[in-house]
Design an enzyme around this catalytic site. Structure first.
Site, PDB file in Angstrom:
ATOM      1  N   HIS A   1       1.655   7.947   8.138  1.00 57.14           N
ATOM      2  CA  HIS A   1       3.277   6.938   7.132  1.00 57.14           C
ATOM      3  C   HIS A   1       4.307   8.276   7.991  1.00 57.14           C
ATOM      4  O   HIS A   1       4.322   9.216   8.469  1.00 57.14           O
ATOM      5  CB  HIS A   1       3.133   7.500   5.785  1.00 57.14           C
ATOM      6  CG  HIS A   1       1.757   7.356   4.850  1.00 57.14           C
ATOM      7  ND1 HIS A   1       1.343   7.995   4.678  1.00 57.14           N
ATOM      8  CD2 HIS A   1       1.564   5.866   4.308  1.00 57.14           C
ATOM      9  CE1 HIS A   1      -0.355   7.650   4.184  1.00 57.14           C
ATOM     10  NE2 HIS A   1       0.375   6.634   3.728  1.00 57.14           N
TER      11      HIS A   1
ATOM     12  N   ASP B   1       1.053  -1.375  -0.221  1.00 54.01           N
ATOM     13  CA  ASP B   1      -0.394   0.111  -0.248  1.00 54.01           C
ATOM     14  C   ASP B   1       0.869   1.585  -0.123  1.00 54.01           C
ATOM     15  O   ASP B   1       2.095   1.285  -0.741  1.00 54.01           O
ATOM     16  CB  ASP B   1      -0.725  -0.228   1.326  1.00 54.01           C
ATOM     17  CG  ASP B   1      -0.318  -0.904   2.316  1.00 54.01           C
ATOM     18  OD1 ASP B   1       1.058   0.230   2.660  1.00 54.01           O
ATOM     19  OD2 ASP B   1      -0.760  -0.545   3.896  1.00 54.01           O
ATOM     20  N   SER B   2       0.551   1.984   0.356  1.00 58.75           N
ATOM     21  CA  SER B   2       1.031   3.888   0.569  1.00 58.75           C
ATOM     22  C   SER B   2       2.426   3.803   1.227  1.00 58.75           C
ATOM     23  O   SER B   2       3.113   4.268   0.855  1.00 58.75           O
ATOM     24  CB  SER B   2       0.046   5.189   1.467  1.00 58.75           C
ATOM     25  OG  SER B   2      -0.077   4.225   2.004  1.00 58.75           O
ATOM     26  N   LEU B   3       3.157   2.369   1.800  1.00 62.50           N
ATOM     27  CA  LEU B   3       3.853   2.678   3.203  1.00 62.50           C
ATOM     28  C   LEU B   3       4.955   2.472   1.834  1.00 62.50           C
ATOM     29  O   LEU B   3       6.371   2.707   2.207  1.00 62.50           O
ATOM     30  CB  LEU B   3       3.534   1.890   3.637  1.00 62.50           C
ATOM     31  CG  LEU B   3       3.160   1.472   4.784  1.00 62.50           C
ATOM     32  CD1 LEU B   3       3.310   0.249   6.014  1.00 62.50           C
ATOM     33  CD2 LEU B   3       4.100   3.161   5.835  1.00 62.50           C
ATOM     34  N   VAL B   4       4.780   1.855   0.507  1.00 62.50           N
ATOM     35  CA  VAL B   4       6.053   1.387  -0.113  1.00 62.50           C
ATOM     36  C   VAL B   4       5.826   1.576  -1.810  1.00 62.50           C
ATOM     37  O   VAL B   4       5.788   2.029  -2.795  1.00 62.50           O
ATOM     38  CB  VAL B   4       5.945  -0.087  -0.376  1.00 62.50           C
ATOM     39  CG1 VAL B   4       7.098  -0.063   1.166  1.00 62.50           C
ATOM     40  CG2 VAL B   4       5.018  -0.408  -0.504  1.00 62.50           C
TER      41      VAL B   4
END
Ligand SMILES: *[C@@H]1O[C@H](CO)[C@@H](O)[C@H](O)[C@H]1NC(C)=O
Length: 268
Positions: A235, A32-35
């Protein structure tokens, strides 16, 4: 825990100083948005990070990464001696595709991802690192929304995270047992991100945030970004990504990685 931080600080300065040949022939990233490294830029979604201050510490500036600098996926690529960042699915050329693609997309749910290890296996993936959920109850947005009852984090959310992770780890053992020609490993992000213990101050975002927890457009940021765990309300900062990347690559504790850290996984 301080060791994790020092380790990560040392890594902070290693931007593609490549000493060896790539340790893997290819590297595919799901998540997801983490990577996410820019897949969402052209997608119709609210989850975007293609504006400052996102990327404020990234060599090429704004890319769509949901943090101030590199993500843990970028840094794991560096640790694997890859000579460049893995391109996004949105921009990858046919030629680049065989060396890896970053499919991660901000806002991706866990459910559609559940089958991705099997899809990977069918495409030839044989070394698969699965990251557990991070302690989401420690993010500034959740703390803001639910309060902490005097604790550091929202415990009820972290309990749910824990029960998810407690089931993921045996699933990895099962996959290793059932599919002996592939190697799976579980990375305990909850343990690795116990940075909470190094930083006594409360979890607050480093940028000015909007109601959804994302940084406001061109928001100012805290000056000491290496002292902050969260960049926006959701994040982690590059520093926190770094702690996760380095301890996933070389586990400092039995609890970090099971059964292998990434350094070990790629050598099997
Ligand atoms: C991950 O680490 C935490 C300690 O920070 C521990 O409580 C938990 O049991 C670990 N989870 C797994 C699935 O190993």
């Amino acid at each position: 825990m301080v060791t994790y931080y020092i380790f990560a600080l040392l890594m902070q300065f290693r931007i593609f100083i490549v000493f060896g040949k790539p340790q893997v022939p290819c590297y595919f990233i799901f998540g997801d948005s983490l990577v996410d490294s820019g897949n969402n830029n052209e997608l119709e979604t609210e989850a975007k990070a293609n504006y400052l201050p996102y990327g404020v510490d990234f060599p090429e500036g704004v890319t769509g990464r949901f943090t101030n600098g590199r993500t843990m996926a970028d840094m794991i690529g560096e640790l694997l001696d890859l000579d460049e960042f893995i391109p996004t699915y949105a921009t990858v050329t046919d030629q680049q595709m065989s060396k890896g693609v970053n499919y991660a997309s901000g806002g991706a749910g866990i459910l559609p991802e559940t089958g991705s290890h099997l899809r990977l296996y069918n495409l030839g993936g044989r070394k698969i690192a699965l990251f557990g959920l991070a302690p989401i109850g420690c993010t500034p947005v959740e703390i803001n929304m639910f309060g902490t009852n005097g604790r550091r984090c929202v415990e009820s959310i972290n309990d749910a995270v824990k029960s998810f992770n407690d089931k993921l780890k045996p699933l990895v053992d099962e996959l290793n047992h059932d599919i002996p020609d592939a190697k799976f490993t579980f990375l305990n992000v909850s343990h690795i991100s116990s940075l909470q213990q190094v930083f006594p101050w409360p979890n607050v975002p480093c940028c000015e945030v909007m109601v959804d927890g994302q940084c406001a457009h061109t928001a100012t940021t805290c000056p000491m970004r290496v002292l902050s765990i969260y960049f926006d309300g959701l994040h982690p900062t590059e520093m926190a990504h770094n702690v996760i990347a380095t301890s996933s690559y070389i586990a400092l504790s039995q609890m970090d990685a099971s059964p292998y850290d990434i350094n070990h996984l790629v050598r099997l």
